[in-house]
Design a protein around this motif. Structure first.
Motif, short mmCIF file in Angstrom:
data_model
loop_
_atom_site.label_atom_id
_atom_site.label_comp_id
_atom_site.label_asym_id
_atom_site.label_seq_id
_atom_site.Cartn_x
_atom_site.Cartn_y
_atom_site.Cartn_z
N ARG A 254 27.11 71.69 50.37
CA ARG A 254 26.31 71.21 51.48
C ARG A 254 24.83 71.12 51.10
O ARG A 254 24.39 71.70 50.11
CB ARG A 254 26.44 72.15 52.69
CG ARG A 254 27.83 72.23 53.28
CD ARG A 254 28.28 70.91 53.89
NE ARG A 254 29.44 71.09 54.74
CZ ARG A 254 30.67 71.20 54.30
NH1 ARG A 254 30.92 71.13 53.01
NH2 ARG A 254 31.68 71.37 55.15
N ASN A 255 24.08 70.43 51.95
CA ASN A 255 22.64 70.26 51.76
C ASN A 255 21.95 71.53 52.29
O ASN A 255 21.41 71.55 53.39
CB ASN A 255 22.15 69.03 52.51
CG ASN A 255 20.81 68.55 52.00
OD1 ASN A 255 20.02 69.33 51.51
ND2 ASN A 255 20.57 67.26 52.13
N ILE A 256 21.98 72.59 51.46
CA ILE A 256 21.57 73.90 51.92
C ILE A 256 20.09 73.94 52.31
O ILE A 256 19.71 74.64 53.25
CB ILE A 256 21.85 74.96 50.84
CG1 ILE A 256 23.36 75.04 50.56
CG2 ILE A 256 21.37 76.33 51.28
CD1 ILE A 256 24.18 75.43 51.74
N SER A 257 19.26 73.21 51.60
CA SER A 257 17.83 73.24 51.93
C SER A 257 17.60 72.74 53.36
O SER A 257 16.76 73.27 54.09
CB SER A 257 17.01 72.41 50.93
OG SER A 257 17.56 71.13 50.76
N LEU A 258 18.37 71.73 53.80
CA LEU A 258 18.28 71.27 55.18
C LEU A 258 18.77 72.36 56.13
O LEU A 258 18.18 72.59 57.19
CB LEU A 258 19.09 69.99 55.38
CG LEU A 258 19.20 69.48 56.82
CD1 LEU A 258 17.82 69.15 57.38
CD2 LEU A 258 20.11 68.27 56.91
N GLY A 259 19.85 73.04 55.74
CA GLY A 259 20.38 74.12 56.56
C GLY A 259 19.35 75.22 56.80
O GLY A 259 19.23 75.75 57.91
N ILE A 260 18.58 75.54 55.76
CA ILE A 260 17.55 76.57 55.90
C ILE A 260 16.45 76.09 56.84
O ILE A 260 15.97 76.84 57.70
CB ILE A 260 16.96 76.93 54.53
CG1 ILE A 260 18.05 77.52 53.63
CG2 ILE A 260 15.83 77.93 54.66
CD1 ILE A 260 17.61 77.71 52.20
N VAL A 261 16.04 74.84 56.67
CA VAL A 261 15.00 74.27 57.54
C VAL A 261 15.43 74.38 59.01
O VAL A 261 14.65 74.79 59.88
CB VAL A 261 14.72 72.80 57.17
CG1 VAL A 261 13.77 72.17 58.18
CG2 VAL A 261 14.12 72.71 55.77
N LEU A 262 16.68 74.02 59.31
CA LEU A 262 17.18 74.05 60.68
C LEU A 262 17.34 75.48 61.18
O LEU A 262 17.01 75.79 62.33
CB LEU A 262 18.52 73.32 60.77
CG LEU A 262 18.51 71.83 60.42
CD1 LEU A 262 19.90 71.24 60.55
CD2 LEU A 262 17.53 71.07 61.30
N ALA A 263 17.85 76.36 60.31
CA ALA A 263 18.06 77.75 60.72
C ALA A 263 16.74 78.43 61.08
O ALA A 263 16.64 79.11 62.11
CB ALA A 263 18.75 78.53 59.59
N ILE A 264 15.72 78.21 60.25
CA ILE A 264 14.42 78.82 60.51
C ILE A 264 13.74 78.18 61.71
O ILE A 264 13.10 78.85 62.53
CB ILE A 264 13.51 78.68 59.27
CG1 ILE A 264 14.06 79.52 58.10
CG2 ILE A 264 12.08 79.10 59.58
CD1 ILE A 264 13.99 81.01 58.32
N GLY A 265 13.89 76.87 61.85
CA GLY A 265 13.16 76.16 62.90
C GLY A 265 13.76 76.28 64.28
O GLY A 265 13.04 76.17 65.28
N TYR A 266 15.09 76.52 64.39
CA TYR A 266 15.74 76.44 65.70
C TYR A 266 16.49 77.70 66.13
O TYR A 266 16.93 77.79 67.27
CB TYR A 266 16.71 75.26 65.71
CG TYR A 266 15.99 73.93 65.73
CD1 TYR A 266 15.58 73.36 66.92
CD2 TYR A 266 15.69 73.28 64.54
CE1 TYR A 266 14.90 72.16 66.93
CE2 TYR A 266 15.01 72.07 64.55
CZ TYR A 266 14.63 71.52 65.74
OH TYR A 266 13.94 70.32 65.75
N PHE A 267 16.67 78.63 65.22
CA PHE A 267 17.47 79.80 65.55
C PHE A 267 16.74 81.09 65.16
O PHE A 267 15.64 81.06 64.63
CB PHE A 267 18.83 79.74 64.84
CG PHE A 267 19.62 78.51 65.14
CD1 PHE A 267 20.37 78.40 66.30
CD2 PHE A 267 19.60 77.43 64.27
CE1 PHE A 267 21.10 77.26 66.59
CE2 PHE A 267 20.33 76.27 64.55
CZ PHE A 267 21.08 76.19 65.71
N SER A 268 17.42 82.20 65.40
CA SER A 268 16.91 83.48 64.95
C SER A 268 16.80 83.48 63.42
O SER A 268 17.65 82.89 62.74
CB SER A 268 17.88 84.59 65.39
OG SER A 268 17.76 85.72 64.56
N PRO A 269 15.77 84.12 62.87
CA PRO A 269 15.66 84.17 61.40
C PRO A 269 16.90 84.74 60.73
O PRO A 269 17.20 84.39 59.59
CB PRO A 269 14.45 85.09 61.17
CG PRO A 269 13.62 84.92 62.39
CD PRO A 269 14.60 84.74 63.52
#
Length: 310
Positions: A254-269
């Motif tokens: 998967r496109n993990i770098s995008l996943g990190i961007v979304l996780a940090i930006g929209y959810f709990s750290p």
């Protein structure tokens, strides 16, 4: 990348105080990474996949329906339905196919045009797929502005993808070899910066995660391995090694770098922790899978030769 990605994670954790002011640059860095990927894909490659959409549709169903359901069930029964780790595991399965998949598919004897077109199309669909998947699975557990998420995905994934494909078309494919010596190294540096900056963002929360890691690490490894297995088994009826290799890598990475961007930006750290773990897991698992495919291919070739001799 096998060494640089874990190294950038470590740097991000150790120098978090210095790097935290630069976290806002992450979406722009990621948009550039997406752009460099898209300039290698023209409209003809996309049309070839669309004309015969069966493999692509099957791949996306496995990647974004079967895999997220498996991630949700595994996370739910391991950490509980309200855990941010469950969201992180599901987010890994919902994000688009990984750019690095193209490299592994080419090296393992798969179809590079097919995987390249699928990566571009899946990235373009991500503003619909990611919010829809999150809303369906967590409608009572996660409060999320799906409209804002879709807009951000459009800006950091879809827009660079469209620009890249247009540049490829306007230059008749000449742009990629022309800019590759400069664009590719810079793209890798941007990817490493994304990883380091997001590691810095979750560093303040890392101290209390030691006990959770005993569960998170094996669960993350199991999920990545399952995603490969789903693709390999799902493509088996095709009886085509090239397509089976392509589909299994597509569903596994998967496109993990995008996943990190979304996780940090929209959810709990804490949601970003499983996603960060998969960064370190993906490349080693891809390497092991490559060797397994080679051994399987040699074994089948040997049996075929033995049958011919008989």
């Amino acid at each position: 990348m096998f060494l640089l990605v874990p190294g950038s994670l470590v740097l991000g954790f150790f120098f978090s105080d210095t790097l935290l002011p630069f976290v806002k640059a992450v979406p722009y860095l990621f948009a550039y990474v997406t752009l460099t990927m898209a300039i290698g894909c023209g409209l003809e490659q996309l049309k070839a996949v669309i004309r015969k959409p069966g493999v692509m549709i099957g791949t996306l169903l496995i990647a974004h329906i079967v895999s997220p359901l498996a991630a949700y069930l595994i996370g739910k029964y391991t950490f509980g339905p309200d855990s941010p780790y469950v969201v992180g595991l599901v987010l890994f399965a919902l994000i688009p196919l990984g750019v690095s998949t193209v490299f592994w598919v080419g090296m393992s004897g798969g179809s590079v045009p097919l995987i390249l077109a699928m990566v571009v199309l899946d990235s373009a669909l991500s503003p619909l797929v990611v919010p829809a998947g999150i809303k369906l699975l967590f409608h009572t557990d996660v409060a999320l502005d799906t409209g804002h998420l879709a807009f951000d995905l459009a800006m950091i994934v879809v827009a660079p993808t469209v620009i890249g494909v247009l540049l490829c078309e306007l230059t008749r494919g000449r742009i990629q070899p022309a800019v590759q010596p400069y664009a590719a190294p810079l793209s890798k540096l941007c990817f490493i910066a994304v990883v380091a900056l997001n590691a810095a963002a979750i560093a303040p929360y890392a101290a209390g995660l030691k006990a959770d890691m005993l569960k998170l690490v094996p669960i993350s490894v199991m999920l990545v391995a399952l995603c490969y297995a789903f693709g390999f088994i799902g493509a088996a009826p095709l009886r085509n090694r090239e397509k089976q290799v392509t589909v299994s890598y597509a569903t596994g990475m998967r496109n993990i770098s995008l996943g990190i961007v979304l996780a940090i930006g929209y959810f709990s750290p804490l949601t970003a922790v499983p996603v960060m773990l998969t960064i370190m897991i993906q490349q080693p698992v891809a390497t092991l899978y490559h060797y397994a495919l080679q051994k399987l291919h040699k074994s089948k070739a040997g049996k075929a030769n033995a049958m011919q001799v008989r």
